[in-house]
Write a protein that holds these residues in place. Structure first.
Motif, PDB file in Angstrom:
ATOM      1  N   GLY A   1     -38.368 -43.326  42.719  1.00 13.50           N
ATOM      2  CA  GLY A   1     -38.845 -42.365  43.700  1.00 13.50           C
ATOM      3  C   GLY A   1     -37.744 -41.418  44.145  1.00 13.50           C
ATOM      4  N   ILE A   2     -38.142 -40.413  44.924  1.00 17.26           N
ATOM      5  CA  ILE A   2     -37.203 -39.434  45.449  1.00 17.26           C
ATOM      6  C   ILE A   2     -36.854 -39.820  46.875  1.00 17.26           C
ATOM      7  CG2 ILE A   2     -36.892 -37.014  46.059  1.00 17.26           C
ATOM      8  CD1 ILE A   2     -36.995 -37.351  43.100  1.00 17.26           C
ATOM      9  N   LEU A   3     -35.563 -39.865  47.159  1.00 19.89           N
ATOM     10  CA  LEU A   3     -35.087 -40.126  48.521  1.00 19.89           C
ATOM     11  C   LEU A   3     -34.715 -38.807  49.174  1.00 19.89           C
ATOM     12  CD1 LEU A   3     -32.760 -43.164  47.755  1.00 19.89           C
ATOM     13  CD2 LEU A   3     -35.006 -43.242  48.829  1.00 19.89           C
ATOM     14  N   GLN A   4     -34.508 -38.861  50.479  1.00 18.08           N
ATOM     15  CA  GLN A   4     -34.069 -37.666  51.175  1.00 18.08           C
ATOM     16  C   GLN A   4     -32.748 -37.919  51.885  1.00 18.08           C
ATOM     17  OE1 GLN A   4     -36.201 -36.126  54.636  1.00 18.08           O
ATOM     18  NE2 GLN A   4     -36.173 -34.123  53.665  1.00 18.08           N
ATOM     19  N   HIS A   5     -31.823 -37.022  51.689  1.00 18.84           N
ATOM     20  CA  HIS A   5     -30.528 -37.082  52.370  1.00 18.84           C
ATOM     21  C   HIS A   5     -30.722 -36.571  53.793  1.00 18.84           C
ATOM     22  CE1 HIS A   5     -26.333 -36.055  53.290  1.00 18.84           C
ATOM     23  NE2 HIS A   5     -26.002 -36.887  52.329  1.00 18.84           N
ATOM     24  N   PRO A   6     -29.940 -37.057  54.735  1.00 16.80           N
ATOM     25  CA  PRO A   6     -30.090 -36.589  56.119  1.00 16.80           C
ATOM     26  C   PRO A   6     -29.909 -35.084  56.297  1.00 16.80           C
ATOM     27  CG  PRO A   6     -28.829 -38.605  56.084  1.00 16.80           C
ATOM     28  CD  PRO A   6     -29.031 -38.216  54.651  1.00 16.80           C
ATOM     29  N   ASP A   7     -29.266 -34.417  55.354  1.00 21.32           N
ATOM     30  CA  ASP A   7     -29.081 -32.970  55.520  1.00 21.32           C
ATOM     31  C   ASP A   7     -30.284 -32.163  55.033  1.00 21.32           C
ATOM     32  OD1 ASP A   7     -28.937 -32.995  52.768  1.00 21.32           O
ATOM     33  OD2 ASP A   7     -26.822 -32.444  52.639  1.00 21.32           O
ATOM     34  N   GLY A   8     -31.358 -32.844  54.603  1.00 23.12           N
ATOM     35  CA  GLY A   8     -32.576 -32.138  54.210  1.00 23.12           C
ATOM     36  C   GLY A   8     -32.742 -31.939  52.724  1.00 23.12           C
ATOM     37  N   THR A   9     -31.707 -32.237  51.935  1.00 23.04           N
ATOM     38  CA  THR A   9     -31.868 -32.169  50.481  1.00 23.04           C
ATOM     39  C   THR A   9     -32.550 -33.450  49.996  1.00 23.04           C
ATOM     40  OG1 THR A   9     -29.663 -33.117  50.160  1.00 23.04           O
ATOM     41  CG2 THR A   9     -29.837 -30.709  50.157  1.00 23.04           C
ATOM     42  N   VAL A  10     -32.985 -33.451  48.729  1.00 23.78           N
ATOM     43  CA  VAL A  10     -33.568 -34.661  48.168  1.00 23.78           C
ATOM     44  C   VAL A  10     -32.622 -35.242  47.122  1.00 23.78           C
ATOM     45  CG1 VAL A  10     -35.969 -34.048  48.607  1.00 23.78           C
ATOM     46  CG2 VAL A  10     -34.902 -33.346  46.465  1.00 23.78           C
ATOM     47  N   LEU A  11     -32.748 -36.529  46.899  1.00 24.57           N
ATOM     48  CA  LEU A  11     -31.862 -37.261  45.995  1.00 24.57           C
ATOM     49  C   LEU A  11     -32.678 -37.863  44.862  1.00 24.57           C
ATOM     50  CD1 LEU A  11     -29.863 -39.138  48.777  1.00 24.57           C
ATOM     51  CD2 LEU A  11     -29.109 -37.101  47.529  1.00 24.57           C
ATOM     52  N   LYS A  12     -32.357 -37.462  43.646  1.00 25.67           N
ATOM     53  CA  LYS A  12     -33.021 -38.008  42.471  1.00 25.67           C
ATOM     54  C   LYS A  12     -32.019 -38.883  41.724  1.00 25.67           C
ATOM     55  CE  LYS A  12     -35.279 -36.832  38.103  1.00 25.67           C
ATOM     56  NZ  LYS A  12     -35.696 -35.756  37.171  1.00 25.67           N
ATOM     57  N   GLN A  13     -32.320 -40.175  41.634  1.00 29.61           N
ATOM     58  CA  GLN A  13     -31.378 -41.087  40.992  1.00 29.61           C
ATOM     59  C   GLN A  13     -31.192 -40.723  39.523  1.00 29.61           C
ATOM     60  OE1 GLN A  13     -32.205 -45.299  41.413  1.00 29.61           O
ATOM     61  NE2 GLN A  13     -30.029 -45.746  41.212  1.00 29.61           N
ATOM     62  N   LEU A  14     -29.937 -40.724  39.107  1.00 28.20           N
ATOM     63  CA  LEU A  14     -29.616 -40.394  37.723  1.00 28.20           C
ATOM     64  C   LEU A  14     -30.180 -41.469  36.799  1.00 28.20           C
ATOM     65  CD1 LEU A  14     -27.957 -37.926  36.757  1.00 28.20           C
ATOM     66  CD2 LEU A  14     -26.065 -39.506  36.333  1.00 28.20           C
ATOM     67  N   GLN A  15     -30.899 -41.054  35.774  1.00 28.19           N
ATOM     68  CA  GLN A  15     -31.485 -42.002  34.826  1.00 28.19           C
ATOM     69  C   GLN A  15     -30.398 -42.573  33.908  1.00 28.19           C
ATOM     70  OE1 GLN A  15     -35.429 -40.572  33.131  1.00 28.19           O
ATOM     71  NE2 GLN A  15     -34.734 -38.670  34.062  1.00 28.19           N
ATOM     72  N   PRO A  16     -30.698 -43.688  33.255  1.00 29.98           N
ATOM     73  CA  PRO A  16     -29.724 -44.276  32.316  1.00 29.98           C
ATOM     74  C   PRO A  16     -29.421 -43.304  31.181  1.00 29.98           C
ATOM     75  CG  PRO A  16     -31.513 -45.820  32.792  1.00 29.98           C
ATOM     76  CD  PRO A  16     -31.926 -44.500  33.365  1.00 29.98           C
ATOM     77  N   PRO A  17     -28.274 -43.439  30.541  1.00 31.11           N
ATOM     78  CA  PRO A  17     -27.925 -42.583  29.403  1.00 31.11           C
ATOM     79  C   PRO A  17     -28.943 -42.759  28.273  1.00 31.11           C
ATOM     80  CG  PRO A  17     -26.016 -43.795  30.188  1.00 31.11           C
ATOM     81  CD  PRO A  17     -27.198 -44.382  30.884  1.00 31.11           C
ATOM     82  N   PRO A  18     -29.217 -41.714  27.501  1.00 29.35           N
ATOM     83  CA  PRO A  18     -28.582 -40.385  27.597  1.00 29.35           C
ATOM     84  C   PRO A  18     -29.316 -39.421  28.523  1.00 29.35           C
ATOM     85  CG  PRO A  18     -29.952 -40.466  25.643  1.00 29.35           C
ATOM     86  CD  PRO A  18     -30.081 -41.821  26.293  1.00 29.35           C
ATOM     87  N   ARG A  19     -30.449 -39.869  29.093  1.00 30.99           N
ATOM     88  CA  ARG A  19     -31.286 -38.937  29.852  1.00 30.99           C
ATOM     89  C   ARG A  19     -30.609 -38.414  31.115  1.00 30.99           C
ATOM     90  NH1 ARG A  19     -36.429 -42.410  30.836  1.00 30.99           N
ATOM     91  NH2 ARG A  19     -34.782 -43.986  30.996  1.00 30.99           N
ATOM     92  N   GLY A  20     -30.051 -39.340  31.901  1.00 26.58           N
ATOM     93  CA  GLY A  20     -29.425 -38.930  33.155  1.00 26.58           C
ATOM     94  C   GLY A  20     -28.262 -37.963  32.963  1.00 26.58           C
ATOM     95  N   PRO A  21     -27.265 -38.329  32.148  1.00 26.27           N
ATOM     96  CA  PRO A  21     -26.152 -37.408  31.891  1.00 26.27           C
ATOM     97  C   PRO A  21     -26.605 -36.064  31.316  1.00 26.27           C
ATOM     98  CG  PRO A  21     -25.585 -39.623  31.167  1.00 26.27           C
ATOM     99  CD  PRO A  21     -27.036 -39.658  31.545  1.00 26.27           C
ATOM    100  N   ARG A  22     -27.664 -36.086  30.489  1.00 23.64           N
ATOM    101  CA  ARG A  22     -28.165 -34.831  29.917  1.00 23.64           C
ATOM    102  C   ARG A  22     -28.737 -33.927  31.012  1.00 23.64           C
ATOM    103  NH1 ARG A  22     -32.346 -36.501  26.472  1.00 23.64           N
ATOM    104  NH2 ARG A  22     -30.850 -37.158  24.897  1.00 23.64           N
ATOM    105  N   GLU A  23     -29.473 -34.520  31.961  1.00 17.51           N
ATOM    106  CA  GLU A  23     -30.038 -33.723  33.051  1.00 17.51           C
ATOM    107  C   GLU A  23     -28.929 -33.189  33.960  1.00 17.51           C
ATOM    108  OE1 GLU A  23     -33.846 -33.703  36.001  1.00 17.51           O
ATOM    109  OE2 GLU A  23     -33.010 -35.670  35.529  1.00 17.51           O
ATOM    110  N   GLN A  24     -27.940 -34.038  34.232  1.00 15.94           N
ATOM    111  CA  GLN A  24     -26.816 -33.592  35.053  1.00 15.94           C
ATOM    112  C   GLN A  24     -26.061 -32.447  34.371  1.00 15.94           C
ATOM    113  OE1 GLN A  24     -24.041 -36.701  36.042  1.00 15.94           O
ATOM    114  NE2 GLN A  24     -22.618 -35.315  37.072  1.00 15.94           N
ATOM    115  N   GLU A  25     -25.868 -32.576  33.069  1.00 11.18           N
ATOM    116  CA  GLU A  25     -25.172 -31.533  32.306  1.00 11.18           C
ATOM    117  C   GLU A  25     -25.955 -30.221  32.356  1.00 11.18           C
ATOM    118  OE1 GLU A  25     -23.667 -30.622  27.715  1.00 11.18           O
ATOM    119  OE2 GLU A  25     -24.593 -32.538  28.209  1.00 11.18           O
ATOM    120  N   PHE A  26     -27.290 -30.316  32.288  1.00  7.93           N
ATOM    121  CA  PHE A  26     -28.133 -29.122  32.365  1.00  7.93           C
ATOM    122  C   PHE A  26     -27.925 -28.405  33.698  1.00  7.93           C
ATOM    123  CE2 PHE A  26     -32.097 -27.348  34.053  1.00  7.93           C
ATOM    124  CZ  PHE A  26     -32.363 -26.353  33.119  1.00  7.93           C
TER     125      PHE A  26
END
Length: 357
Positions: A1-26
């Motif tokens: 699920g998506i969490l929310q940071h206290p500053d109003g942004t949302v937090l999406k947990q990085l998926q396991p490799p290779p998907r997570g690093p690929r999304e972060q790189e994008f």
């Protein structure tokens, strides 16, 4: 699920490799401060803003993408997630993975998109109707039009203003895809958000103001933390400057309050709905006061007039967002992304048919 940071942004947990690093790189590539590629600079307009990565103090090895909360500015956000493209698997998928994805929705190649879920605000009951991915996968070529129109129906009538604005947003994204040959997107989605409280109206439910209904409920949790409601995301708020208090570090279970169900039930004997229209030369005015027992009775024609026959000026300025999300399967390319383009065009056609009919 998506969490929310206290500053109003949302937090999406990085998926396991290779998907997570690929999304972060994008995200890093598109939002690089030194980026001077006009294609990528324009792409930013169609994505949630990216604020780097974040890890909770008590779990430094857990990494989250820190993203703009696209729903934050809405009072009653109606949200739909639509996967776009003819293939929901990438070019490097195994035969087993391909079979698995195709079997989930065999019509994907023909239709070019798949409704993954929606949440629609109904004015009469002041509540949300939700549909999950099973709903989307049950849609056929014959029923997909009605299935999507459900997202734009507020319980009284079709929100044609939101449909028209959505089409305009998708067309801008389509223009971008028609003009770029450096990225191909697989299993990526469009996130639709529109304001469930019609722009032409101001709704007051008894003594509960919109600010109270949208914002922080009365009462504190143990320890003095406030439980804030934001579009079905339950979070523990902390200090005003957005920094996480030391109390949050005492336990992730307290910070990750997604699974904590807290509902405030309100009982109102009367619903006062006042329609205040923008005063311009050729616009109509209307004011209606109705009781709950009449909500499903003879006032529906009046409400249809209120919600359906909005002036053109209001329709064109509907509060709508359409953003691209989910980039775990984005790959460099030297050709147009024909599968994504096909899906966008088909989706526009369906929405236009809903609007015309």
């Amino acid at each position: 699920g998506i969490l929310q940071h206290p500053d109003g942004t949302v937090l999406k947990q990085l998926q396991p490799p290779p998907r997570g690093p690929r999304e972060q790189e994008f995200y890093n590539k598109v939002y690089d401060s030194d980026c001077c590629d006009s294609i990528l600079l324009e792409l930013r307009e169609y994505l949630p803003k990216y604020f780097g990565v974040w890890s909770p103090p008590t779990a430094p090895n857990d990494t989250y993408l820190k993203l703009e909360d696209v729903t934050r500015k809405f009072n009653k956000p109606c949200i739909m997630d639509v996967k776009i493209g003819q293939k929901s698997y990438d070019p490097y998928a195994s035969a087993e993975k391909i079979q698995q994805q195709v079997s989930k929705y065999p019509l994907m190649e023909e239709i070019g998109f798949l409704v993954l879920g929606m949440r629609v605000y109904h004015v009469s009951s002041d509540s949300y109707e939700t549909q999950n991915q099973h709903y989307g996968r049950s849609l056929t070529k014959e029923t997909v039009k009605d299935g999507i129109s459900k997202f734009f129906h507020n319980g009284y009538c079709l929100r044609k203003d939101a449909i028209a604005a959505s089409i305009q947003k998708i067309e801008k994204i389509l223009e971008w895809f028609e003009g770029q040959q450096q990225l191909n997107f697989y299993a990526s989605s469009l996130l639709f958000v529109y304001e469930g409280l019609c722009q032409a109206t101001t709704v007051r439910l008894s003594d509960v103001t919109l600010a109270e209904k949208r914002g922080v409920p009365k009462g504190l949790l143990s320890g003095g933390d406030i439980l804030e409601y934001n579009n079905n995301i339950h979070v523990i708020n902390s200090t005003e400057n957005g920094k996480i208090e030391a109390s949050v570090s005492k336990g992730l279970s307290k910070f990750y309050a997604l699974h904590k169900k807290a509902y405030s039930k309100r009982h109102h004997s009367q619903l006062s709905l006042k329609v205040e229209n923008l005063e311009q030369d050729n616009m109509w005015k209307s004011s209606t006061c109705i009781t709950q027992e009449h909500l499903n009775g003879n006032v529906i024609p009046q409400l249809e007039k209120v919600f359906c026959h909005m002036p053109t000026e209001i329709k064109e300025s509907a509060n709508v967002e359409v953003r691209m999300i989910d980039f775990a399967h984005v790959f460099p390319s030297n050709t147009k992304d024909e599968g994504y383009i096909y899906g966008l065009k088909n989706l526009i056609t369906v929405l236009q048919n809903i609007l015309d009919n």
